[in-house]
Each structure stands twice: as structure tokens, then as C-alpha cells.
Design an enzyme around this catalytic site. Structure first.
Site, short mmCIF file in Angstrom:
data_model
loop_
_atom_site.label_atom_id
_atom_site.label_comp_id
_atom_site.label_asym_id
_atom_site.label_seq_id
_atom_site.Cartn_x
_atom_site.Cartn_y
_atom_site.Cartn_z
N LYS A 76 3.88 7.85 9.60
CA LYS A 76 2.62 8.49 9.22
C LYS A 76 1.59 8.54 10.36
CE LYS A 76 2.60 7.50 4.27
NZ LYS A 76 1.71 7.07 3.19
N GLY A 137 -9.92 -4.10 -2.13
CA GLY A 137 -8.89 -3.87 -1.11
C GLY A 137 -9.33 -2.87 -0.06
#
Ligand code: ATR
Length: 269
Positions: A76, A137
Site C-alpha cells: 500500500k 486508536g
């Protein structure tokens, strides 16, 4: 399961690039869609080791009937650098999860992780625009979701992360890209928020701690997960006990797939 026998010289070819490759799901999602909709296309797994990525991309670029691909681990980041053009979310996140070739064989990439989450929320009747969100997160998935939430115009974004410095870095990046959206680093406390999103990996395994104190969950909150397995995480169990609305993790991937398909231009005949 065998390969389709309907492939002809006119069939457009799409890929899903990864290493390892065995686990990829995109071919199993896209090929049945192509078949059901009568689209003359096929999606194949493309297994490329990181040290041969440039060589593989040069080959795919030269393959004129290859339209583009879904991108997953570990490509990615590097594929973003190889793109000729990258969409805004891809640039902000620093990674692409889809790339396509245009008519001049230029490679264009973007990232649909966060947009998939927002689209999944909306499809389930949960608007994020104008809502105050506590995001738990600040890892890879959290990064994509934070930018997409800001892009969707949340009224406030509070980011909490176990490692505070990562929350600070992400909050600063989001605030810089979306100055109109109030972004802050905070405790795992939903006071003043409408939606709590767990983007941590806590909940994947039995015995993981809850990413937030269950006692802080109010019945008017919406609790969203991005963990797909187990479908009903401990956090969602507690949320249901408290009378909260919940959002399952699978919607993010479902909608991401649709967005990637639209981007690749392979969902219409
Ligand atoms: P992904 O790509 O799935 O987002 P990641 O980039 O490794 O994976 O990020 C994992 C996230 O889950 C991080 O925010 C991590 O917090 P740290 O930055 O402090 O490591 C968070 N996380 C993982 N286990 C956790 C736990 N037990 N409690 C709280 N947060 C946890």
C-alpha cells in the site's frame, strides 16, 4: 472452484495485489458481481514480492487490457510512491488501496478505507456529518478513518490512543488538512460525544481488554467497530447491554469494495 469459462479476448482484467496472496478476498467478491451483472471482466490474484514490485508494475502497465487492482499488504505504501497521481485521501493517509491505469497508462491511486467506513455507517442509517466522535486508536486503519470523518464534516473529533504520541501526530495531521474541524487528543471517555469508533485491534482475540471502560457507555451512544471477526466483539456486547446502537465491522469492507469497484470502473458493463 474453477475459473470462469466465459473469458474472451474482450474480457477486461483486474487484479488484487498482495504478498502473501492466499487470503485475499477481493476476487471472491468481485467475480460473482461481474457474473451477476453480466460484466465482461475478471479479477485475478496478483502475487508479487516487495522486491519485484517495480518490475511487476512495469509489466501490468504494458498489459493494455489490465484496468487496475485492489492493493493490500505489503504494497500500500510503496505503490503510492509509484503512482503518477494520487487522490486526496491516499495522499493524506500515505497509502493506496486501489490503483488504476488511465487511457495513457498513467497509474492513479487512492485510499478508500476511511470512505468505506463512512459509507458503511450511512448505509446503516448512521450519519457522521455534524456528529461528535470519539475515535479509539491511531494505527493504520485509524489514520484512514480520522481523515474520512473530518472530510465528512464531523462536528468534533477526539482521538484517543494507548500510545498518546501517535494520537497527537494524527490529530495534528487531521487538523492541518481540515482546519474547520475541531480535532483534539483525549481520554477514552465519550462525554460530549455521539459516536465511539473502535479502530484499535483490541477485541480481535479472546481476553483482549475493552478499548474503553464499559461503565462509560451511555444508551444514547452509537458504538462502531471495524473488527470483522469476531462479528460481535466484547465491546459490542457491552454496548448492546447498555442499550447503545451498534455498527458491525463488516460494513466498512463491504462499502470499501463498492467504492474500489467504482474507482476501477469495473462495476458497469
Ligand atoms: P491497523 O492497521 O489494524 O490499524 P496498527 O496500525 O497496528 O493496526 O494499529 C493498531 C491500533 O490498535 C493502535 O492504535 C494500537 O495502539 P498503540 O498505538 O498504542 O499500539 C491499538 N491497540 C492494539 N492493542 C491495543 C490494546 N490492547 N489496547 C489499546 N489499544 C490497542
Amino acid at each position: 472452484m474453477g475459473a470462469t469459462l466465459d473469458i474472451t479476448g474482450k474480457t477486461r482484467v483486474f487484479g488484487c495485489i498482495a504478498d502473501p496472496i492466499d487470503h485475499v478476498r477481493a476476487p471472491m467478491v468481485f467475480n460473482p458481481i461481474f457474473e451477476a451483472r453480466g460484466i465482461d471482466a475478471v479479477m485475478v490474484p496478483v502475487h508479487v514480492a516487495p522486491d519485484r514490485l517495480e518490475t511487476a508494475i512495469a509489466g501490468l502497465k504494458a498489459q493494455l487490457n489490465f484496468g487496475g487492482m485492489a492493493v493490500t499488504v505489503p504494497h500500500k505504501l510503496r505503490l503510492m510512491e509509484l503512482c503518477d497521481e494520487v487522490g486526496r485521501q491516499g495522499r493524506l493517509v500515505g497509502a493506496v488501496n486501489a490503483v488504476k491505469f488511465d487511457a495513457g497508462r498513467r497509474m492513479i491511486g487512492d485510499n478508500f478505507d476511511g470512505a468505506g467506513f463512512v459509507a458503511g455507517m450511512r448505509a446503516e442509517g448512521h450519519e457522521v456529518t455534524g456528529r461528535a466522535v470519539l475515535q479509539l486508536g491511531a494505527g493504520g486503519a485509524g489514520r484512514a478513518i480520522a481523515f474520512a470523518l473530518a472530510d465528512a464534516g464531523v462536528s468534533r473529533l477526539v482521538i484517543h490512543n494507548r500510545t498518546r504520541s501517535k494520537a497527537e501526530e494524527l490529530a495534528a495531521a487531521v487538523a492541518s488538512a481540515y482546519p474547520a474541524v475541531p480535532v483534539s487528543v483525549g481520554d477514552a471517555d465519550p462525554d460530549g460525544c455521539d459516536i465511539v469508533i473502535n479502530t484499535t485491534s483490541s477485541g480481535l482475540h479472546d481476553g483482549d481488554p475493552l478499548p474503553i471502560d464499559g461503565g462509560l457507555l451511555r444508551s444514547d451512544l452509537l458504538i462502531a467497530e471495524i473488527i470483522m471477526i469476531p462479528e460481535r466483539t466484547k465491546l459490542l456486547d457491552v454496548a448492546l447491554e447498555k442499550g447503545c446502537k451498534i455498527q458491525y465491522g463488516r460494513h466498512m469492507l463491504d462499502h470499501q469494495i463498492t467504492l474500489i469497484g467504482e474507482f476501477l470502473g469495473c462495476l458497469s458493463a
